[in-house]
Design a protein around this motif. Sequence first.
Motif, short mmCIF file in Angstrom:
data_model
loop_
_atom_site.label_atom_id
_atom_site.label_comp_id
_atom_site.label_asym_id
_atom_site.label_seq_id
_atom_site.Cartn_x
_atom_site.Cartn_y
_atom_site.Cartn_z
N LEU A 100 42.74 42.87 37.24
CA LEU A 100 43.01 43.84 38.29
C LEU A 100 44.32 43.51 39.01
O LEU A 100 45.15 44.39 39.26
CB LEU A 100 41.84 43.89 39.28
CG LEU A 100 41.85 45.00 40.30
CD1 LEU A 100 41.83 46.37 39.62
CD2 LEU A 100 40.67 44.86 41.24
N VAL A 101 44.54 42.23 39.30
CA VAL A 101 45.80 41.82 39.94
C VAL A 101 46.98 42.10 39.00
O VAL A 101 48.02 42.61 39.43
CB VAL A 101 45.74 40.33 40.33
CG1 VAL A 101 47.11 39.80 40.72
CG2 VAL A 101 44.74 40.12 41.46
N GLY A 102 46.82 41.80 37.71
CA GLY A 102 47.88 42.07 36.74
C GLY A 102 48.20 43.55 36.65
O GLY A 102 49.37 43.94 36.55
N SER A 103 47.17 44.38 36.71
CA SER A 103 47.42 45.83 36.64
C SER A 103 48.14 46.33 37.90
O SER A 103 48.97 47.23 37.82
CB SER A 103 46.13 46.60 36.40
OG SER A 103 45.30 46.54 37.53
N TRP A 104 47.83 45.74 39.06
CA TRP A 104 48.54 46.11 40.28
C TRP A 104 50.00 45.68 40.21
O TRP A 104 50.89 46.42 40.66
CB TRP A 104 47.87 45.49 41.52
CG TRP A 104 46.76 46.32 42.05
CD1 TRP A 104 45.44 46.05 41.99
CD2 TRP A 104 46.88 47.58 42.72
NE1 TRP A 104 44.72 47.06 42.57
CE2 TRP A 104 45.57 48.02 43.03
CE3 TRP A 104 47.96 48.39 43.07
CZ2 TRP A 104 45.33 49.22 43.68
CZ3 TRP A 104 47.70 49.59 43.73
CH2 TRP A 104 46.40 49.98 44.03
N LEU A 105 50.26 44.50 39.66
CA LEU A 105 51.65 44.08 39.47
C LEU A 105 52.39 45.04 38.55
O LEU A 105 53.55 45.39 38.80
CB LEU A 105 51.71 42.66 38.89
CG LEU A 105 51.37 41.52 39.83
CD1 LEU A 105 51.30 40.20 39.06
CD2 LEU A 105 52.40 41.43 40.94
N ALA B 211 50.91 52.55 32.22
CA ALA B 211 50.59 51.68 33.36
C ALA B 211 49.38 52.20 34.12
O ALA B 211 48.51 51.43 34.55
CB ALA B 211 51.80 51.57 34.29
N LEU B 212 49.29 53.52 34.28
CA LEU B 212 48.12 54.10 34.96
C LEU B 212 46.85 53.91 34.14
O LEU B 212 45.78 53.64 34.70
CB LEU B 212 48.36 55.59 35.25
CG LEU B 212 49.35 55.88 36.36
CD1 LEU B 212 49.62 57.38 36.46
CD2 LEU B 212 48.86 55.33 37.68
N ILE B 213 46.94 54.03 32.82
CA ILE B 213 45.79 53.77 31.95
C ILE B 213 45.31 52.33 32.13
O ILE B 213 44.11 52.07 32.26
CB ILE B 213 46.14 54.06 30.48
CG1 ILE B 213 46.25 55.56 30.25
CG2 ILE B 213 45.11 53.44 29.53
CD1 ILE B 213 46.83 55.94 28.89
N THR B 214 46.25 51.40 32.18
CA THR B 214 45.90 49.99 32.36
C THR B 214 45.23 49.76 33.70
O THR B 214 44.23 49.05 33.81
CB THR B 214 47.17 49.12 32.24
OG1 THR B 214 47.79 49.39 30.98
CG2 THR B 214 46.84 47.65 32.36
N TRP B 215 45.76 50.37 34.75
CA TRP B 215 45.21 50.21 36.10
C TRP B 215 43.80 50.80 36.18
O TRP B 215 42.90 50.17 36.73
CB TRP B 215 46.15 50.86 37.10
CG TRP B 215 45.67 50.81 38.50
CD1 TRP B 215 45.53 49.70 39.29
CD2 TRP B 215 45.25 51.92 39.30
NE1 TRP B 215 45.05 50.08 40.52
CE2 TRP B 215 44.88 51.42 40.55
CE3 TRP B 215 45.18 53.29 39.06
CZ2 TRP B 215 44.43 52.24 41.58
CZ3 TRP B 215 44.73 54.10 40.08
CH2 TRP B 215 44.36 53.58 41.32
N VAL B 216 43.61 51.99 35.63
CA VAL B 216 42.28 52.62 35.64
C VAL B 216 41.28 51.78 34.86
O VAL B 216 40.14 51.58 35.28
CB VAL B 216 42.36 54.07 35.09
CG1 VAL B 216 40.98 54.62 34.80
CG2 VAL B 216 43.10 54.96 36.08
N ALA B 217 41.70 51.25 33.72
CA ALA B 217 40.81 50.40 32.91
C ALA B 217 40.43 49.13 33.67
O ALA B 217 39.28 48.69 33.62
CB ALA B 217 41.48 50.06 31.58
N ALA B 218 41.40 48.55 34.38
CA ALA B 218 41.10 47.34 35.16
C ALA B 218 40.12 47.65 36.29
O ALA B 218 39.19 46.88 36.55
CB ALA B 218 42.39 46.74 35.71
#
Length: 191
Positions: A113-118, A161-168
């Motif tokens: 989750l932190v990685g996706s926010w970065l 990036a949004l896909i990664t964030w939503v998945a996290a």
Amino acid sequence: MSVQGPVDGFSPREWLRSGPRLLLLAGPVLAFFTLLCPWVVTRMSNGDSAPFTQVTHGLDWTIVGDSSQQISAELWNARLVLTVAVLLGMVILGSVALVRDRRLASWWDSATLVGSWLLILLTIAGVVQTLQITHRPRDVSEQVRIVTRAGLGLWLFVAAALITWVAALWQYRRSHGMDARPAVPGWHPAD
């Protein structure tokens, strides 16, 4: 006689349960490939000759000291290095998470989750830098026409990036919310 699926975790149902984990791996991989796509497209033309198109990719390194740039070359390059490092970290986190799934430590999903926010913050910085390039004022003669626009690669990177964030977020909610992991190792709730 009833037919049961494989017990080794490779059934379609198990793979669907791993949806967030699959997206946590697919998002950064897709984002890396979108860095190879055009981020800035500049088309120059005058009345006498054929138009010239220059394409800048997301992985293009900016020359330090180039005064024609509207943005700082050091900031562009630093964001590029940080973005590649975060993407590499997210691919590693996603790969290990996909393989180990329920045997992961509880902090693992927080790390993704932190990685996706970065990644989201670096994406915002990339969009701002690209828009600064495309909207900079130009001193050109009346005979030369220059059109600069953001390329498809930038918007595909934003989507990845949004896909990664939503998945996290999805995986964090599954592991810390209502679908939390069992307290006893090896115990799985009944389907």
